[in-house]
Design a protein around this motif. Structure first.
Motif, PDB file in Angstrom:
ATOM      1  N   ASP A 276       0.876  -1.179  -0.141  1.00  0.00           N
ATOM      2  CA  ASP A 276      -0.322  -0.052  -0.037  1.00  0.00           C
ATOM      3  C   ASP A 276       0.417   0.971  -0.600  1.00  0.00           C
ATOM      4  O   ASP A 276       0.010   2.752  -0.185  1.00  0.00           O
ATOM      5  N   GLU A 277       2.163   1.334   0.512  1.00  0.00           N
ATOM      6  CA  GLU A 277       3.251   1.980   0.262  1.00  0.00           C
ATOM      7  C   GLU A 277       3.951   2.649  -0.547  1.00  0.00           C
ATOM      8  O   GLU A 277       4.883   3.282  -0.483  1.00  0.00           O
ATOM      9  N   GLY A 278       3.068   1.350  -1.695  1.00  0.00           N
ATOM     10  CA  GLY A 278       4.587   1.666  -2.845  1.00  0.00           C
ATOM     11  C   GLY A 278       5.784   0.825  -2.715  1.00  0.00           C
ATOM     12  O   GLY A 278       6.070   0.942  -4.139  1.00  0.00           O
ATOM     13  N   GLY A 279       6.184  -0.142  -2.705  1.00  0.00           N
ATOM     14  CA  GLY A 279       6.979  -0.238  -2.013  1.00  0.00           C
ATOM     15  C   GLY A 279       7.084  -1.486  -2.577  1.00  0.00           C
ATOM     16  O   GLY A 279       5.961  -2.521  -2.845  1.00  0.00           O
ATOM     17  N   ILE A 280       8.046  -2.660  -2.122  1.00  0.00           N
ATOM     18  CA  ILE A 280       7.557  -4.166  -3.069  1.00  0.00           C
ATOM     19  C   ILE A 280       7.615  -4.913  -0.938  1.00  0.00           C
ATOM     20  O   ILE A 280       8.274  -5.132  -0.167  1.00  0.00           O
ATOM     21  N   SER A 281       6.834  -6.456  -1.614  1.00  0.00           N
ATOM     22  CA  SER A 281       5.721  -6.663  -0.742  1.00  0.00           C
ATOM     23  C   SER A 281       6.543  -7.721  -0.174  1.00  0.00           C
ATOM     24  O   SER A 281       6.964  -8.760  -1.541  1.00  0.00           O
ATOM     25  N   THR A 282       6.268  -8.609   0.676  1.00  0.00           N
ATOM     26  CA  THR A 282       6.587 -10.182   0.780  1.00  0.00           C
ATOM     27  C   THR A 282       5.956 -11.402   0.472  1.00  0.00           C
ATOM     28  O   THR A 282       5.940 -12.424   0.028  1.00  0.00           O
ATOM     29  N   ILE A 283       4.528 -10.824  -0.051  1.00  0.00           N
ATOM     30  CA  ILE A 283       3.692 -12.090  -0.163  1.00  0.00           C
ATOM     31  C   ILE A 283       3.446 -11.167  -1.899  1.00  0.00           C
ATOM     32  O   ILE A 283       4.591 -10.028  -2.809  1.00  0.00           O
ATOM     33  N   LEU A 284       3.820 -12.175  -2.874  1.00  0.00           N
ATOM     34  CA  LEU A 284       3.065 -12.116  -4.102  1.00  0.00           C
ATOM     35  C   LEU A 284       2.248 -12.712  -4.881  1.00  0.00           C
ATOM     36  O   LEU A 284       0.819 -13.096  -4.136  1.00  0.00           O
ATOM     37  N   ALA A 285       1.611 -11.889  -6.136  1.00  0.00           N
ATOM     38  CA  ALA A 285       0.741 -11.653  -6.561  1.00  0.00           C
ATOM     39  C   ALA A 285       0.942 -12.347  -8.338  1.00  0.00           C
ATOM     40  O   ALA A 285       2.511 -12.366  -8.592  1.00  0.00           O
ATOM     41  N   TYR A 286      -0.040 -12.109  -8.202  1.00  0.00           N
ATOM     42  CA  TYR A 286       0.336 -12.827 -10.420  1.00  0.00           C
ATOM     43  C   TYR A 286       0.278 -11.349 -10.891  1.00  0.00           C
ATOM     44  O   TYR A 286      -0.699 -10.223 -10.947  1.00  0.00           O
ATOM     45  N   ARG A 287       1.392 -11.202 -11.717  1.00  0.00           N
ATOM     46  CA  ARG A 287       0.992 -10.289 -13.059  1.00  0.00           C
ATOM     47  C   ARG A 287       1.000 -10.999 -14.444  1.00  0.00           C
ATOM     48  O   ARG A 287       1.881 -11.664 -15.112  1.00  0.00           O
ATOM     49  N   LYS A 288       0.723  -9.715 -14.689  1.00  0.00           N
ATOM     50  CA  LYS A 288       0.164 -10.302 -16.610  1.00  0.00           C
ATOM     51  C   LYS A 288       1.896  -9.548 -17.491  1.00  0.00           C
ATOM     52  O   LYS A 288       1.902  -8.503 -17.320  1.00  0.00           O
ATOM     53  N   LEU A 289       1.805 -10.562 -18.182  1.00  0.00           N
ATOM     54  CA  LEU A 289       3.009 -10.987 -18.611  1.00  0.00           C
ATOM     55  C   LEU A 289       2.518 -10.616 -20.517  1.00  0.00           C
ATOM     56  O   LEU A 289       1.824 -10.452 -20.972  1.00  0.00           O
ATOM     57  N   ASP A 290       3.471  -9.647 -20.760  1.00  0.00           N
ATOM     58  CA  ASP A 290       3.859  -9.722 -22.463  1.00  0.00           C
ATOM     59  C   ASP A 290       3.982 -11.229 -23.386  1.00  0.00           C
ATOM     60  O   ASP A 290       4.248 -11.820 -23.060  1.00  0.00           O
ATOM     61  N   PRO A 291       2.888 -10.659 -23.821  1.00  0.00           N
ATOM     62  CA  PRO A 291       2.710 -12.423 -24.678  1.00  0.00           C
ATOM     63  C   PRO A 291       3.983 -12.272 -25.578  1.00  0.00           C
ATOM     64  O   PRO A 291       3.875 -13.533 -26.078  1.00  0.00           O
ATOM     65  N   GLU A 292       4.558 -11.174 -26.197  1.00  0.00           N
ATOM     66  CA  GLU A 292       5.393 -11.424 -26.974  1.00  0.00           C
ATOM     67  C   GLU A 292       7.213 -11.616 -26.099  1.00  0.00           C
ATOM     68  O   GLU A 292       8.316 -11.565 -26.837  1.00  0.00           O
ATOM     69  N   SER A 293       6.917 -11.688 -24.344  1.00  0.00           N
ATOM     70  CA  SER A 293       7.806 -12.050 -24.265  1.00  0.00           C
ATOM     71  C   SER A 293       9.160 -13.479 -24.289  1.00  0.00           C
ATOM     72  O   SER A 293       7.796 -13.646 -24.546  1.00  0.00           O
ATOM     73  N   PRO A 294      10.371 -13.536 -23.626  1.00  0.00           N
ATOM     74  CA  PRO A 294      11.048 -14.646 -24.545  1.00  0.00           C
ATOM     75  C   PRO A 294      10.162 -15.987 -23.177  1.00  0.00           C
ATOM     76  O   PRO A 294       9.965 -16.640 -24.219  1.00  0.00           O
ATOM     77  N   ALA A 295       9.663 -15.309 -22.005  1.00  0.00           N
ATOM     78  CA  ALA A 295       9.439 -16.937 -21.640  1.00  0.00           C
ATOM     79  C   ALA A 295       7.754 -17.062 -21.893  1.00  0.00           C
ATOM     80  O   ALA A 295       7.730 -18.351 -22.736  1.00  0.00           O
ATOM     81  N   VAL A 296       7.163 -16.487 -22.232  1.00  0.00           N
ATOM     82  CA  VAL A 296       5.626 -16.787 -23.408  1.00  0.00           C
ATOM     83  C   VAL A 296       5.993 -17.482 -24.798  1.00  0.00           C
ATOM     84  O   VAL A 296       5.135 -18.530 -24.820  1.00  0.00           O
TER      85      VAL A 296
END
Length: 422
Positions: A395-415
């Protein structure tokens, strides 16, 4: 500098080039020609509408006498009627011989390509009998043929004889008409080296599964057929009986479950309760989405069965709308499936499908609201969208220890890497 590189490096470079560039590279010098020839001639397309003219007969003649690169380097042969009409002809598939020598010439030409490993054959009802006979005769002469894919249209007889060296067989029937079940059973039953079998189309393949189950009872171990890669679009009791008769399947694809809802639910119960555990130690890929809502979809009481698949790398399952939309977050099927996937150590990709746009929206919401303390490298796919776990933003804008799903770029190497089938 290119001519001075070793053959292996030249072929690695040539393998990254399209066919047209390979052709140009071959013309540079003798050294490059020798290096690129095995790549340029590795694939041959045999179209019925192209071999009827004088040029086509000339190519077949050179093939038959080993005077062209495909005779020595071809590994994949695709056979299709073609439908490009010549002047004054109807736009229909045609294989009709230009002269009486064509049938024997066709057999000899295909048989000359002794290094062929894969044949992809499109068979249509309009093909003359002599074409199917010629192709089947030539298949028996290929010593390295290990993979055969047959695409049938129009309920035709294949006129195939057993090919005991086959390791992979795929029969794809695209219509509702009958398939030559007796022929297919003979080919499969004599395929003592068969490890991969895919039967797709709106047919009951029970005769094949019954025959395969009978092979597991044979006294000779060399005559038993234990498939490691199995795929079908029709699930029957006979299929599940065959899968229950042994262990060791590595890739299993049950893409549809047609027929009566009550019957399909009973088959799903048998699969998850009894069959799946037979292959828990070996399964690497499992795809079993349902064609309609029911017990083939993921639910709490199949989670334990899925968790036994410790080697699983790819999983595709569907969810029921009633278990996703307007459900308590802790009981949401998508949330339960994501938590289950996080406990599978080898999982690389999880595909979640549904039966309606309304449910698809609920899947997306559940993924985006999901949080976890468990790390997982698996990518989640919902059809068009891809997600990966990453640290959430607090909530403060920093990196949390909790994990969440983020949408990936469909053209990224991983995808993009996931889209490439092995």
């Amino acid at each position: 500098m290119l001519p001075y590189l070793c053959v292996e490096v030249l072929q690695e470079i040539g393998g990254q080039l399209p066919n047209s560039d390979q052709m140009n590279l071959r013309s540079v010098c003798k050294e490059l020609n020798l290096a690129i020839d095995p790549l340029f001639y590795t694939f041959f397309l045999l179209r019925g509408d192209r071999i009827r003219g004088e040029n086509g007969l000339h190519i077949l003649g050179r093939l038959a006498t080993g005077q062209i690169g495909w005779s020595h380097h071809c590994k994949t042969l695709r056979i299709m009627p073609g439908c490009r009409a010549q002047k004054g002809e109807d736009l229909t598939p045609k294989w009709y011989p230009s002269n009486t020598e064509l049938p024997n010439l066709l057999v000899t030409a295909i048989a000359s390509m002794q290094n062929i490993q894969t044949v992809i054959w499109n068979v249509q009802a309009k093909d003359p009998d002599w074409v199917r006979e010629a192709i089947c005769d030539s298949l028996n002469t290929l010593p390295h043929l290990s993979s055969l894919q047959v695409e049938t249209e129009g309920g035709v007889r294949l006129q195939m004889t057993p090919l005991p060296r086959l390791k992979q067989l795929k029969i794809d029937s695209s219509d509702w008409r009958t398939v030559p079940m007796e022929e297919i059973c003979q080919v499969v039953g004599r395929g003592h080296h068969l490890a991969s079998l895919h039967l797709t189309g709106y047919h009951d393949w029970s005769n094949v599964w019954t025959m395969l189950r009978a092979t597991t009872l044979r006294s000779s171990a060399n005559a038993r057929i234990y498939l490691k890669d199995l795929g079908t679009t029709t699930v029957t009791a006979d299929l599940l009986a065959y899968l229950s008769s042994y262990s060791g399947v590595e890739r299993l694809s049950l893409e549809r479950s047609h027929g009566n809802r009550t019957k399909n639910d009973a088959l799903a119960n048998t699969f998850f309760d009894d069959v799946l555990k037979q292959h828990a130690k070996s399964l690497v890929e499992l795809s079993c989405p349902a064609c309609h809502e029911g017990r083939w979809s993921f639910r709490m009481d199949v989670a334990d069965a899925i968790l036994q698949l410790r080697k699983l790398e790819k999983l595709h399952m569907s969810v029921n709308g009633a278990d996703v939309v307007d459900v308590e977050p802790g009981m949401n099927s998508v949330t339960l499936l994501l938590n289950t996937a996080a406990l599978l150590p080898a999982l690389r990709i999880l595909t979640i499908s549904s039966h309606s746009v309304y449910t698809s929206a609920g899947i997306k919401t559940a993924i985006e609201d999901f949080t976890s303390h468990l790390e997982s490298t698996a990518i989640v796919c919902t059809g068009q969208d891809y997600y990966a776990l990453a640290p959430a933003i607090s909530d403060e804008g920093g990196i949390s220890t909790i994990l969440a799903y983020r949408k990936l770029d469909p053209e990224s190497p991983a995808v993009r890497a996931l889209r490439i089938k092995p």
